[in-house]
Design an enzyme around this catalytic site. Structure first.
Site, PDB file in Angstrom:
ATOM      1  N   GLU A 102      15.928   1.523  37.717  1.00  0.00           N
ATOM      2  CA  GLU A 102      17.237   2.147  37.957  1.00  0.00           C
ATOM      3  C   GLU A 102      17.562   2.169  39.446  1.00  0.00           C
ATOM      4  O   GLU A 102      16.657   2.139  40.287  1.00  0.00           O
ATOM      5  CB  GLU A 102      17.202   3.593  37.449  1.00  0.00           C
ATOM      6  CG  GLU A 102      18.046   3.854  36.219  1.00  0.00           C
ATOM      7  CD  GLU A 102      19.541   3.950  36.488  1.00  0.00           C
ATOM      8  OE1 GLU A 102      20.083   3.213  37.347  1.00  0.00           O
ATOM      9  OE2 GLU A 102      20.184   4.773  35.820  1.00  0.00           O
ATOM     10  N   ASP A 103      18.846   2.273  39.763  1.00  0.00           N
ATOM     11  CA  ASP A 103      19.243   2.399  41.163  1.00  0.00           C
ATOM     12  C   ASP A 103      19.009   3.809  41.686  1.00  0.00           C
ATOM     13  O   ASP A 103      18.412   4.007  42.727  1.00  0.00           O
ATOM     14  CB  ASP A 103      20.708   1.963  41.372  1.00  0.00           C
ATOM     15  CG  ASP A 103      21.718   2.713  40.512  1.00  0.00           C
ATOM     16  OD1 ASP A 103      21.314   3.465  39.594  1.00  0.00           O
ATOM     17  OD2 ASP A 103      22.927   2.537  40.747  1.00  0.00           O
ATOM     18  N   ASP A 106      20.049  10.866  39.281  1.00  0.00           N
ATOM     19  CA  ASP A 106      20.826  12.006  39.780  1.00  0.00           C
ATOM     20  C   ASP A 106      20.598  13.186  38.827  1.00  0.00           C
ATOM     21  O   ASP A 106      19.568  13.846  38.917  1.00  0.00           O
ATOM     22  CB  ASP A 106      22.292  11.550  39.866  1.00  0.00           C
ATOM     23  CG  ASP A 106      23.223  12.576  40.474  1.00  0.00           C
ATOM     24  OD1 ASP A 106      22.752  13.471  41.188  1.00  0.00           O
ATOM     25  OD2 ASP A 106      24.442  12.494  40.234  1.00  0.00           O
ATOM     26  N   GLY A 108      19.925  12.846  35.761  1.00  0.00           N
ATOM     27  CA  GLY A 108      18.936  12.387  34.785  1.00  0.00           C
ATOM     28  C   GLY A 108      19.555  12.083  33.423  1.00  0.00           C
ATOM     29  O   GLY A 108      18.873  11.624  32.509  1.00  0.00           O
ATOM     30  N   THR A 110      21.724   9.716  32.459  1.00  0.00           N
ATOM     31  CA  THR A 110      21.711   8.296  32.102  1.00  0.00           C
ATOM     32  C   THR A 110      20.318   7.864  31.651  1.00  0.00           C
ATOM     33  O   THR A 110      20.153   7.254  30.586  1.00  0.00           O
ATOM     34  CB  THR A 110      22.149   7.437  33.304  1.00  0.00           C
ATOM     35  OG1 THR A 110      23.404   7.912  33.786  1.00  0.00           O
ATOM     36  CG2 THR A 110      22.269   5.978  32.920  1.00  0.00           C
ATOM     37  N   LEU A 111      19.315   8.190  32.442  1.00  0.00           N
ATOM     38  CA  LEU A 111      17.964   7.728  32.104  1.00  0.00           C
ATOM     39  C   LEU A 111      17.407   8.402  30.864  1.00  0.00           C
ATOM     40  O   LEU A 111      16.702   7.772  30.078  1.00  0.00           O
ATOM     41  CB  LEU A 111      17.019   7.915  33.292  1.00  0.00           C
ATOM     42  CG  LEU A 111      16.840   6.642  34.102  1.00  0.00           C
ATOM     43  CD1 LEU A 111      16.049   6.899  35.366  1.00  0.00           C
ATOM     44  CD2 LEU A 111      16.140   5.565  33.265  1.00  0.00           C
ATOM     45  N   ASP A 162      27.413   1.702  44.177  1.00  0.00           N
ATOM     46  CA  ASP A 162      28.849   1.515  44.405  1.00  0.00           C
ATOM     47  C   ASP A 162      29.609   2.822  44.466  1.00  0.00           C
ATOM     48  O   ASP A 162      29.124   3.877  44.068  1.00  0.00           O
ATOM     49  CB  ASP A 162      29.442   0.701  43.258  1.00  0.00           C
ATOM     50  CG  ASP A 162      29.536   1.513  41.971  1.00  0.00           C
ATOM     51  OD1 ASP A 162      28.503   2.074  41.550  1.00  0.00           O
ATOM     52  OD2 ASP A 162      30.644   1.622  41.411  1.00  0.00           O
TER      53      ASP A 162
HETATM   54  P1  IMP Z   1      22.755  10.508  36.331  1.00  0.00           P
HETATM   55  O1  IMP Z   1      23.069  10.134  34.913  1.00  0.00           O
HETATM   56  O2  IMP Z   1      23.478  11.780  36.730  1.00  0.00           O
HETATM   57  O3  IMP Z   1      21.284  10.573  36.627  1.00  0.00           O
HETATM   58  O4  IMP Z   1      23.440   9.427  37.235  1.00  0.00           O
HETATM   59  C1  IMP Z   1      22.875   8.195  37.406  1.00  0.00           C
HETATM   60  C2  IMP Z   1      23.927   7.176  37.756  1.00  0.00           C
HETATM   61  O5  IMP Z   1      24.980   7.758  38.526  1.00  0.00           O
HETATM   62  C3  IMP Z   1      23.341   6.088  38.612  1.00  0.00           C
HETATM   63  O6  IMP Z   1      22.849   5.029  37.833  1.00  0.00           O
HETATM   64  C4  IMP Z   1      24.517   5.678  39.481  1.00  0.00           C
HETATM   65  O7  IMP Z   1      25.269   4.671  38.841  1.00  0.00           O
HETATM   66  C5  IMP Z   1      25.368   6.924  39.590  1.00  0.00           C
HETATM   67  N1  IMP Z   1      25.160   7.646  40.876  1.00  0.00           N
HETATM   68  C6  IMP Z   1      24.596   8.876  41.051  1.00  0.00           C
HETATM   69  N2  IMP Z   1      24.579   9.222  42.341  1.00  0.00           N
HETATM   70  C7  IMP Z   1      25.127   8.195  43.012  1.00  0.00           C
HETATM   71  C8  IMP Z   1      25.369   7.949  44.420  1.00  0.00           C
HETATM   72  O8  IMP Z   1      25.070   8.741  45.331  1.00  0.00           O
HETATM   73  N3  IMP Z   1      25.959   6.758  44.714  1.00  0.00           N
HETATM   74  C9  IMP Z   1      26.303   5.826  43.768  1.00  0.00           C
HETATM   75  N4  IMP Z   1      26.084   6.014  42.461  1.00  0.00           N
HETATM   76  C10 IMP Z   1      25.507   7.199  42.081  1.00  0.00           C
HETATM   77 MG    MG Z   2      27.038   3.272  39.578  1.00  0.00          MG
END
Ligand code: IMP
Ligand code: MG
Length: 185
Positions: A102-103, A106, A108, A110-111, A162
């Protein structure tokens, strides 16, 4: 930091040299841990594209690659709360050693969704490798085996990450700050 299109990228958070060095450390660790196991490394598009391409070349053992497309953000800097999986790996994960790449981790959300979907296929093992980790923002528990860098709660762009589809091709990780004082989310 060079022209007008990246005028909102005020500060380099992680330099190219730091990225190269850390990616090679992670690659060596993965090669040691998975020697003789032919893992499947699955890159999360589009954000992990740079990290994934560099990382797999830093893992000097036989492995396979595949991709998943997951999105939880719109054009802004805050999560929309809904995870859409629009492309799933073609490789059967049953009995395989799977590493999700993963990139950024944040909340969590998505993962944890990806892990749940992959677990339905009964892989032999399932590990998470994230380039960046905003661990202070976690809302869903995600087991992280490999982590590039832990970062504060900034919105960062570059090296695949992005904002509204832009900035992925910056070769470093920078902090995005809009010109106005009020933030987008
Ligand atoms: P989560 O589901 O909140 O863990 O978010 C994960 C996804 O949010 C990542 O795969 C990114 O695509 C996007 N994301 C979260 N923080 C950032 C950031 O600081 N810059 C760019 N994309 C972000
Ligand atoms: Mg993104």
């Amino acid at each position: 930091m060079t022209g007008e299109w990246d005028a909102c990228v005020k500060k380099i958070e992680i330099t190219q040299a730091e990225i190269v060095s850390r990616v090679h450390e992670l690659g060596a660790q993965i090669a040691t841990d998975y020697a003789g196991r032919n893992p499947v490394m699955i890159g999360a598009l589009k954000g992990a594209m740079c990290f994934f391409a560099d990382l797999v070349r830093a893992v000097p053992i036989p492995l396979e690659v595949d991709f998943i497309t997951a999105s939880s953000y719109g054009a802004g800097t805050s999560s929309q709360g809904e995870v859409t999986l629009s492309h799933l790996p073609e490789t059967s994960l049953k009995g395989r050693d799977v590493i999700i790449v993963e990139d950024i981790l944040d909340t969590g959300h998505t993962l944890s969704r990806i892990l749940a979907v992959f677990n339905e296929q009964s892989p032999a093992s399932l590990a998470v490798c994230t380039f960046l980790d905003k661990s202070s923002r976690r809302e869903y528990a995600v087991p992280v085996r490999y982590r590039g860098f832990d970062i504060p709660d900034y919105f960062v762009v570059g090296y695949g990450l992005d904002l509204g589809g832009v900035y992925r091709n910056l070769p470093y990780v920078g902090v995005y700050e809009p010109e106005e004082t009020s933030k987008n989310g």
